[in-house]
Design a protein around this motif. Sequence first.
Motif, PDB file in Angstrom:
ATOM      1  N   TYR A 140       0.870  -1.440   0.104  1.00  0.00           N
ATOM      2  CA  TYR A 140       0.032   0.079   0.059  1.00  0.00           C
ATOM      3  C   TYR A 140       0.896   1.169   0.097  1.00  0.00           C
ATOM      4  O   TYR A 140       0.622   2.282  -0.734  1.00  0.00           O
ATOM      5  N   LEU A 170       2.304   2.025  -3.425  1.00  0.00           N
ATOM      6  CA  LEU A 170       1.132   2.767  -4.379  1.00  0.00           C
ATOM      7  C   LEU A 170       1.200   4.216  -4.169  1.00  0.00           C
ATOM      8  O   LEU A 170       1.210   4.718  -4.974  1.00  0.00           O
ATOM      9  N   ALA A 171       1.409   4.572  -2.715  1.00  0.00           N
ATOM     10  CA  ALA A 171       1.154   5.826  -2.476  1.00  0.00           C
ATOM     11  C   ALA A 171       2.325   6.566  -2.302  1.00  0.00           C
ATOM     12  O   ALA A 171       2.229   7.860  -2.112  1.00  0.00           O
ATOM     13  N   GLY A 172       3.524   6.022  -2.140  1.00  0.00           N
ATOM     14  CA  GLY A 172       4.613   6.684  -2.233  1.00  0.00           C
ATOM     15  C   GLY A 172       4.821   6.957  -0.714  1.00  0.00           C
ATOM     16  O   GLY A 172       5.493   8.318  -0.577  1.00  0.00           O
ATOM     17  N   VAL A 173       4.595   6.687   0.214  1.00  0.00           N
ATOM     18  CA  VAL A 173       4.558   7.182   1.671  1.00  0.00           C
ATOM     19  C   VAL A 173       4.568   6.204   2.768  1.00  0.00           C
ATOM     20  O   VAL A 173       4.107   4.916   2.889  1.00  0.00           O
ATOM     21  N   LEU A 232       3.607   4.074   5.456  1.00  0.00           N
ATOM     22  CA  LEU A 232       2.563   4.100   6.294  1.00  0.00           C
ATOM     23  C   LEU A 232       2.811   3.454   7.364  1.00  0.00           C
ATOM     24  O   LEU A 232       1.919   3.415   8.520  1.00  0.00           O
ATOM     25  N   GLU A 233       4.000   2.752   7.603  1.00  0.00           N
ATOM     26  CA  GLU A 233       4.276   1.984   8.882  1.00  0.00           C
ATOM     27  C   GLU A 233       4.059   2.722  10.062  1.00  0.00           C
ATOM     28  O   GLU A 233       3.673   2.417  11.202  1.00  0.00           O
ATOM     29  N   THR A 252       3.299   6.529  11.207  1.00  0.00           N
ATOM     30  CA  THR A 252       2.576   7.621  11.010  1.00  0.00           C
ATOM     31  C   THR A 252       3.092   8.690  12.031  1.00  0.00           C
ATOM     32  O   THR A 252       3.547   8.208  13.197  1.00  0.00           O
ATOM     33  N   ALA A 296       6.194  14.578   8.859  1.00  0.00           N
ATOM     34  CA  ALA A 296       5.402  14.219   7.744  1.00  0.00           C
ATOM     35  C   ALA A 296       5.951  14.511   6.158  1.00  0.00           C
ATOM     36  O   ALA A 296       5.808  13.609   5.383  1.00  0.00           O
ATOM     37  N   ARG A 300       7.227  12.497   2.653  1.00  0.00           N
ATOM     38  CA  ARG A 300       6.797  12.490   1.614  1.00  0.00           C
ATOM     39  C   ARG A 300       7.477  13.125   0.269  1.00  0.00           C
ATOM     40  O   ARG A 300       7.197  13.056  -0.638  1.00  0.00           O
ATOM     41  N   LEU A 301       8.416  13.958   0.863  1.00  0.00           N
ATOM     42  CA  LEU A 301       8.970  15.008  -0.192  1.00  0.00           C
ATOM     43  C   LEU A 301       9.711  14.044  -1.251  1.00  0.00           C
ATOM     44  O   LEU A 301       9.626  14.428  -2.317  1.00  0.00           O
ATOM     45  N   TRP A 314       9.680  11.520  -2.652  1.00  0.00           N
ATOM     46  CA  TRP A 314       8.924  10.821  -3.436  1.00  0.00           C
ATOM     47  C   TRP A 314       8.215  11.623  -4.766  1.00  0.00           C
ATOM     48  O   TRP A 314       8.279  11.573  -5.833  1.00  0.00           O
ATOM     49  N   LEU A 315       7.737  12.839  -3.985  1.00  0.00           N
ATOM     50  CA  LEU A 315       6.970  13.939  -4.678  1.00  0.00           C
ATOM     51  C   LEU A 315       7.881  14.450  -5.623  1.00  0.00           C
ATOM     52  O   LEU A 315       7.260  14.660  -6.711  1.00  0.00           O
TER      53      LEU A 315
END
Lengths: 456, 456
Positions: A265, A268-271, A273-274, A276, A283, A287-288, A290-291
């Motif tokens: 998961y 797919l989202a590029g973050v 999630l394990e 948070t 945060a 995410r940066l 990937w973005l």
Amino acid sequence: MVEMTQTNHDNIQKIINALDSQKARLFREEYLELHIYEQAQIFRDLNEQQRARVYRYLKPEEVGDMFDAMDQDPEEVIHYLEEMTMAYAAAVINGMYTDNAVDVLAYAKKEDLLGYLRLLPAKTAAEIKRMLHYEDKTAGSIMSTEYVAINGNQTLASAMEAIKVAAKTAETIYYVYVIDESEKLVGVVTLRDMLRNDDQAMVKDVMNMQVMAVKVDDDQKDVAQTIRDYNFLAIPVTDYNHKLIGIINVDDIIDVIDEESVEDYSGLAGVDLEQTTENPWQAAFKRLPWLVTLLILGMSTTTLISHYEELVSQASILAVFISSITGTAGNAGTQSLATAVRRLAFKDEDKKNIWQLLLTELITGIILGIITGFVIFVIVGFWKHNFVLGFVIGFAMMCAIVVANLAGAFIPMFMDKIGVDPAVASGPFISTLSDLTSVLIYFSIARIFLSFFVGQ
Amino acid sequence: MVEMTQTNHDNIQKIINALDSQKARLFREEYLELHIYEQAQIFRDLNEQQRARVYRYLKPEEVGDMFDAMDQDPEEVIHYLEEMTMAYAAAVINGMYTDNAVDVLAYAKKEDLLGYLRLLPAKTAAEIKRMLHYEDKTAGSIMSTEYVAINGNQTLASAMEAIKVAAKTAETIYYVYVIDESEKLVGVVTLRDMLRNDDQAMVKDVMNMQVMAVKVDDDQKDVAQTIRDYNFLAIPVTDYNHKLIGIINVDDIIDVIDEESVEDYSGLAGVDLEQTTENPWQAAFKRLPWLVTLLILGMSTTTLISHYEELVSQASILAVFISSITGTAGNAGTQSLATAVRRLAFKDEDKKNIWQLLLTELITGIILGIITGFVIFVIVGFWKHNFVLGFVIGFAMMCAIVVANLAGAFIPMFMDKIGVDPAVASGPFISTLSDLTSVLIYFSIARIFLSFFVGQ
């Protein structure tokens, strides 16, 4: 909600008060009454001074038990161990199940680790040292060494006595493994089998000889799938001489299953999630990468569009549909990617027939492409009163969907083949590839039919 | 790979041969030797004639045991039941664990269901009828009624006798539940506790009175989380009078955890991953609705761009960056959506503080927006030698990321509040919303600075 007959707010307050007023006996009484998971929940909310008192009031093995309940957060436990004296910390580690202790020690500073190992009983230290060497995500890295192994040449009654002794330390006593004189795994008896048979029967006559085992370097995903298919509570782990060296319990497998699907998961989202976080800086910096990577990969599409700027300036209507085409192709690619990742994760037997699968995805893509392309052809045709424009957009969309669909299936299989986790890295390649193809196809076709929509 | 000491290719061939040559005894010997999961694997590959022989050679309860191993595919089992005589099928159902039987019967034709219920023992029929009424995805719908419940006013020795009897039919005997005279749940004893204590001790003195239970209409997700946190092998289910009515075993929970994460994952990709198919027509028609929905939703963005066609015809360079901006905003939205869905699925306590979370996502979005916007500002500035154009694109991207990020966090929380599964429906709303906002912002700003890049 879940019904709890214990740990209401009053209880917790009572425990905190006992700590603050230094009533060791009262604290022990109330605290040790709780399930270790609840002990851990309370412990997490204490401040440093309160925790220091807990270390004074509780025996190290009691703290070790509680830390077993924090098996999802090994990094946190290391932090607590660092607050203790070396000797106390080693005793706490000794009180934990080996698999959990190893998980935690993987995060320890090197000098601390050496210190703990020196203070631990020689046998435990050797076991931990060995297990620290198993590769991450293999059976060896999640197995526990607290199992019950017995000899087959004894009665159930005498085996039962051995189990009663083991009941104090073993992680599970419901499956008992039978080994021969060279420690090779030869059978399994469930506690249920033992209760259903006569006390005087021999273990070797009652045991199931068709015992299923996993190898120490098997992938944890495969282990999880086996336990799930067979509804086992545990599965034994053997080395390459069929020697029994550990077991994996169902509760460790639950964590594996969750971890693996969160990973898929996350990919797919590029973050990630394990873990948070509530901190916006953390945060954002998670995410940066990937973005920005996607943005820079996306610049290749932008550059390509830029090549067709001349065409756009002649027929600006073309610009209107770029994002619709790349977007739809991207969606088709994501669907096919998700299906492929899921298949790779859980259906090993399907791996064999790669060409069959690619053919299926090709046909699926063509069906999807024709129908979706036709839909947009009709929409654009009526909207802009220009069915040539509709045809160009519909045809480009069809081609883009076919390519995206194939890429979505092929790239994860290829990555799996070369040993890269398909869930993590496939996303950006597929979207970039499908964007590039769709733009290229779109403008190439548009150029041919240019005279039909200049000035539209 | 997993080591199997059994079911090699030869064995399977032997079983098939026995079937084909109608050697009932040989078939029974070889087949019943296998684990039920392997029996099921072989059974699935048989043709109709071979299956008809299996029904003749095996007792219905033996077929029922095998069907228990197909608990992940209840629809398949219904198909097999329809091949049997009504009486045989009812006996097979009677041989299955109630929870699995209920899963299967939920797919039965109405007249078949009534037929089976008439032929089943009255008690089983009543139980199945009751369980068919529990809402999907609640504790009631996944619980099993084969548990061991005893009275506290007896010695461990006499309780052990009761367990030995139950060992034949109960799904688990490792947890024994203690009930009072009105069937209320008052305690739990593990088999391990029983073995560790003196035979003559009373059950009520040994049992743990702080027994954790779930209510029959609790969400299966919450049940899964509790079992996972506490590392339980099973958890009891009670009704609103605290009467014990069932248990949920860890193997059912593994399926729930997988099902729930696949659902989240499916929602993000817009394709039902639970059932993958090899048939391209089926695969295409499963993916089409989502693809076409997104396409049509995406037409709102296309329409909006169409409004700015005049602007594009004046400065075609603007067209080059549309997909870069909408794409990046979409990626940011997906990241924030995935984080929110994961948080809603697994951390109930976080639900409370919605405003805090939205504030966090707002700040995260601003940080992400500023940095990503700055990156594209620099790239475009140097590439096109036009820093005003770079500013317009960077600023539009920043605004779009902030909006997409907030939408990614807010929409799933809102959906969760109004009772819609956030994983399933959030994706298209977020991408459409972020596309619309980014296009609107982009062209509004571009119009202001138009004089700086006309003719670029």
